[in-house]
Design a protein around this motif. Structure first.
Motif, PDB file in Angstrom:
ATOM      1  N   VAL A  29      10.686  -0.521  12.294  1.00 50.61           N
ATOM      2  CA  VAL A  29      10.189   0.218  13.457  1.00 50.61           C
ATOM      3  C   VAL A  29      10.051  -0.728  14.653  1.00 50.61           C
ATOM      4  O   VAL A  29      10.428  -0.382  15.779  1.00 50.61           O
ATOM      5  CB  VAL A  29       8.848   0.907  13.127  1.00 50.61           C
ATOM      6  CG1 VAL A  29       8.253   1.572  14.358  1.00 50.61           C
ATOM      7  CG2 VAL A  29       9.026   1.911  12.001  1.00 50.61           C
ATOM      8  N   VAL A  30       9.539  -1.931  14.392  1.00 50.61           N
ATOM      9  CA  VAL A  30       9.406  -2.919  15.469  1.00 50.61           C
ATOM     10  C   VAL A  30      10.788  -3.285  16.010  1.00 50.61           C
ATOM     11  O   VAL A  30      10.980  -3.396  17.226  1.00 50.61           O
ATOM     12  CB  VAL A  30       8.657  -4.172  14.963  1.00 50.61           C
ATOM     13  CG1 VAL A  30       8.625  -5.257  16.017  1.00 50.61           C
ATOM     14  CG2 VAL A  30       7.239  -3.813  14.533  1.00 50.61           C
ATOM     15  N   SER A  31      11.755  -3.440  15.122  1.00 47.75           N
ATOM     16  CA  SER A  31      13.119  -3.750  15.560  1.00 47.75           C
ATOM     17  C   SER A  31      13.708  -2.622  16.405  1.00 47.75           C
ATOM     18  O   SER A  31      14.402  -2.869  17.386  1.00 47.75           O
ATOM     19  CB  SER A  31      14.021  -4.020  14.360  1.00 47.75           C
ATOM     20  OG  SER A  31      13.669  -5.234  13.757  1.00 47.75           O
ATOM     21  N   LEU A  32      13.444  -1.388  16.011  1.00 48.25           N
ATOM     22  CA  LEU A  32      13.932  -0.250  16.797  1.00 48.25           C
ATOM     23  C   LEU A  32      13.276  -0.194  18.175  1.00 48.25           C
ATOM     24  O   LEU A  32      13.925   0.182  19.154  1.00 48.25           O
ATOM     25  CB  LEU A  32      13.691   1.057  16.043  1.00 48.25           C
ATOM     26  CG  LEU A  32      14.703   1.370  14.948  1.00 48.25           C
ATOM     27  CD1 LEU A  32      14.228   2.538  14.104  1.00 48.25           C
ATOM     28  CD2 LEU A  32      16.056   1.657  15.547  1.00 48.25           C
ATOM     29  N   CYS A  33      12.015  -0.582  18.254  1.00 41.37           N
ATOM     30  CA  CYS A  33      11.335  -0.631  19.563  1.00 41.37           C
ATOM     31  C   CYS A  33      11.950  -1.690  20.465  1.00 41.37           C
ATOM     32  O   CYS A  33      11.872  -1.598  21.697  1.00 41.37           O
ATOM     33  CB  CYS A  33       9.850  -0.914  19.373  1.00 41.37           C
ATOM     34  SG  CYS A  33       8.956   0.441  18.603  1.00 41.37           S
ATOM     35  N   ASN A  34      12.566  -2.686  19.880  1.00 45.84           N
ATOM     36  CA  ASN A  34      13.178  -3.785  20.631  1.00 45.84           C
ATOM     37  C   ASN A  34      14.544  -3.394  21.223  1.00 45.84           C
ATOM     38  O   ASN A  34      14.971  -3.960  22.232  1.00 45.84           O
ATOM     39  CB  ASN A  34      13.339  -4.989  19.711  1.00 45.84           C
ATOM     40  CG  ASN A  34      13.382  -6.293  20.452  1.00 45.84           C
ATOM     41  OD1 ASN A  34      13.165  -6.363  21.652  1.00 45.84           O
ATOM     42  ND2 ASN A  34      13.676  -7.349  19.725  1.00 45.84           N
ATOM     43  N   GLN A  35      15.207  -2.436  20.627  1.00 41.70           N
ATOM     44  CA  GLN A  35      16.576  -2.104  21.022  1.00 41.70           C
ATOM     45  C   GLN A  35      16.738  -1.654  22.471  1.00 41.70           C
ATOM     46  O   GLN A  35      17.694  -2.066  23.127  1.00 41.70           O
ATOM     47  CB  GLN A  35      17.171  -1.081  20.057  1.00 41.70           C
ATOM     48  CG  GLN A  35      17.443  -1.634  18.670  1.00 41.70           C
ATOM     49  CD  GLN A  35      18.259  -2.906  18.698  1.00 41.70           C
ATOM     50  OE1 GLN A  35      17.744  -3.989  18.502  1.00 41.70           O
ATOM     51  NE2 GLN A  35      19.542  -2.776  18.959  1.00 41.70           N
ATOM     52  N   LEU A  53      27.281  -4.381  20.109  1.00 45.46           N
ATOM     53  CA  LEU A  53      26.561  -4.897  18.945  1.00 45.46           C
ATOM     54  C   LEU A  53      25.160  -4.295  18.861  1.00 45.46           C
ATOM     55  O   LEU A  53      24.685  -3.965  17.772  1.00 45.46           O
ATOM     56  CB  LEU A  53      26.486  -6.425  19.009  1.00 45.46           C
ATOM     57  CG  LEU A  53      25.953  -7.138  17.784  1.00 45.46           C
ATOM     58  CD1 LEU A  53      26.810  -6.849  16.567  1.00 45.46           C
ATOM     59  CD2 LEU A  53      25.904  -8.631  18.051  1.00 45.46           C
ATOM     60  N   SER A  54      24.503  -4.107  19.989  1.00 46.84           N
ATOM     61  CA  SER A  54      23.172  -3.484  20.009  1.00 46.84           C
ATOM     62  C   SER A  54      23.235  -2.039  19.517  1.00 46.84           C
ATOM     63  O   SER A  54      22.334  -1.584  18.805  1.00 46.84           O
ATOM     64  CB  SER A  54      22.584  -3.520  21.416  1.00 46.84           C
ATOM     65  OG  SER A  54      22.374  -4.835  21.835  1.00 46.84           O
ATOM     66  N   TYR A  59      22.177   1.719  15.030  1.00 49.85           N
ATOM     67  CA  TYR A  59      22.677   2.634  14.001  1.00 49.85           C
ATOM     68  C   TYR A  59      22.274   2.154  12.605  1.00 49.85           C
ATOM     69  O   TYR A  59      21.779   2.928  11.783  1.00 49.85           O
ATOM     70  CB  TYR A  59      24.199   2.753  14.114  1.00 49.85           C
ATOM     71  CG  TYR A  59      24.835   3.460  12.952  1.00 49.85           C
ATOM     72  CD1 TYR A  59      24.744   4.834  12.816  1.00 49.85           C
ATOM     73  CD2 TYR A  59      25.534   2.753  11.976  1.00 49.85           C
ATOM     74  CE1 TYR A  59      25.320   5.492  11.747  1.00 49.85           C
ATOM     75  CE2 TYR A  59      26.117   3.395  10.905  1.00 49.85           C
ATOM     76  CZ  TYR A  59      26.004   4.766  10.790  1.00 49.85           C
ATOM     77  OH  TYR A  59      26.571   5.399   9.727  1.00 49.85           O
ATOM     78  N   LEU A  60      22.458   0.864  12.343  1.00 46.82           N
ATOM     79  CA  LEU A  60      22.120   0.318  11.022  1.00 46.82           C
ATOM     80  C   LEU A  60      20.614   0.354  10.761  1.00 46.82           C
ATOM     81  O   LEU A  60      20.186   0.599   9.624  1.00 46.82           O
ATOM     82  CB  LEU A  60      22.650  -1.108  10.893  1.00 46.82           C
ATOM     83  CG  LEU A  60      24.172  -1.227  10.886  1.00 46.82           C
ATOM     84  CD1 LEU A  60      24.595  -2.690  10.923  1.00 46.82           C
ATOM     85  CD2 LEU A  60      24.750  -0.518   9.669  1.00 46.82           C
ATOM     86  N   LEU A  61      19.822   0.135  11.791  1.00 51.96           N
ATOM     87  CA  LEU A  61      18.373   0.217  11.622  1.00 51.96           C
ATOM     88  C   LEU A  61      17.955   1.643  11.265  1.00 51.96           C
ATOM     89  O   LEU A  61      17.126   1.846  10.372  1.00 51.96           O
ATOM     90  CB  LEU A  61      17.659  -0.245  12.888  1.00 51.96           C
ATOM     91  CG  LEU A  61      17.682  -1.749  13.148  1.00 51.96           C
ATOM     92  CD1 LEU A  61      17.205  -2.054  14.558  1.00 51.96           C
ATOM     93  CD2 LEU A  61      16.839  -2.494  12.136  1.00 51.96           C
ATOM     94  N   PHE A  62      18.539   2.632  11.950  1.00 49.64           N
ATOM     95  CA  PHE A  62      18.222   4.020  11.613  1.00 49.64           C
ATOM     96  C   PHE A  62      18.646   4.355  10.189  1.00 49.64           C
ATOM     97  O   PHE A  62      17.951   5.077   9.485  1.00 49.64           O
ATOM     98  CB  PHE A  62      18.861   4.994  12.603  1.00 49.64           C
ATOM     99  CG  PHE A  62      18.027   5.237  13.821  1.00 49.64           C
ATOM    100  CD1 PHE A  62      16.801   5.869  13.731  1.00 49.64           C
ATOM    101  CD2 PHE A  62      18.469   4.822  15.069  1.00 49.64           C
ATOM    102  CE1 PHE A  62      16.025   6.090  14.856  1.00 49.64           C
ATOM    103  CE2 PHE A  62      17.707   5.036  16.197  1.00 49.64           C
ATOM    104  CZ  PHE A  62      16.476   5.673  16.095  1.00 49.64           C
ATOM    105  N   ARG A  63      19.773   3.817   9.761  1.00 48.79           N
ATOM    106  CA  ARG A  63      20.222   4.054   8.380  1.00 48.79           C
ATOM    107  C   ARG A  63      19.306   3.383   7.366  1.00 48.79           C
ATOM    108  O   ARG A  63      19.213   3.825   6.227  1.00 48.79           O
ATOM    109  CB  ARG A  63      21.648   3.555   8.181  1.00 48.79           C
ATOM    110  CG  ARG A  63      22.641   4.406   8.877  1.00 48.79           C
ATOM    111  CD  ARG A  63      23.926   4.612   8.190  1.00 48.79           C
ATOM    112  NE  ARG A  63      24.015   4.142   6.842  1.00 48.79           N
ATOM    113  CZ  ARG A  63      24.598   4.812   5.875  1.00 48.79           C
ATOM    114  NH1 ARG A  63      25.109   5.974   6.121  1.00 48.79           N
ATOM    115  NH2 ARG A  63      24.685   4.320   4.666  1.00 48.79           N
ATOM    116  N   GLY A  64      18.640   2.304   7.767  1.00 51.74           N
ATOM    117  CA  GLY A  64      17.761   1.583   6.858  1.00 51.74           C
ATOM    118  C   GLY A  64      16.381   2.191   6.695  1.00 51.74           C
ATOM    119  O   GLY A  64      15.666   1.864   5.746  1.00 51.74           O
TER     120      GLY A  64
END
Length: 90
Positions: A29-35, A53-54, A59-64
Motif C-alpha cells: 500500500v505504501v508503494s502504491l502511494c508512492n507511484q 516502468l512506473s 500494475y505489478l503492485l496491484f496484482r500483488g
C-alpha cells in the motif's frame, strides 16, 4: 513541487522497503502511494522509459495485493494450504 516529490519518493520508498523486509503486508500500500509521485517526476522530466516502468510497477503492485492480503497469518494454516495454492489463486 519538484523537491516535495523527491522527498516523498525517498520517504515512502524507504518505508516500503523497511516494511517488506519485515514481511509487513502494508508495504504494498505504501508503494502504491508512492507511484503518483513517480508519475509526476518522470513526466515533468520526460523520462519516458522510467514512466513506462512506473506503469508496469503499479500494475505489478496491484496484482500483488491479493497475494499479500489473502496470505494466512497462522503458520500452521500456511503449511496446510501451501504457499503455491495461494499464488495459483491469483
Amino acid at each position: 513541487m519538484e523537491i516535495v516529490c523527491q522527498v516523498v519518493i525517498l520517504m515512502l520508498g524507504l518505508t516500503s522497503q523497511t516494511l517488506v523486509t519485515r514481511k509487513v503486508k502494508w508495504w504494498i500500500v505504501v508503494s502504491l502511494c508512492n507511484q503518483p509521485f513517480w508519475f509526476i517526476v518522470t513526466l515533468t522530466h520526460r523520462q519516458w522509459g522510467m514512466f513506462i516502468l512506473s506503469i508496469v510497477y503499479t500494475y505489478l503492485l496491484f496484482r500483488g495485493i491479493p497475494i499479500w492480503f489473502n496470505k494466512p497469518t497462522d503458520p500452521n494454516l500456511a503449511e496446510v494450504i501451501g504457499e503455491s495454492d495461494i499464488l495459483a489463486a491469483v
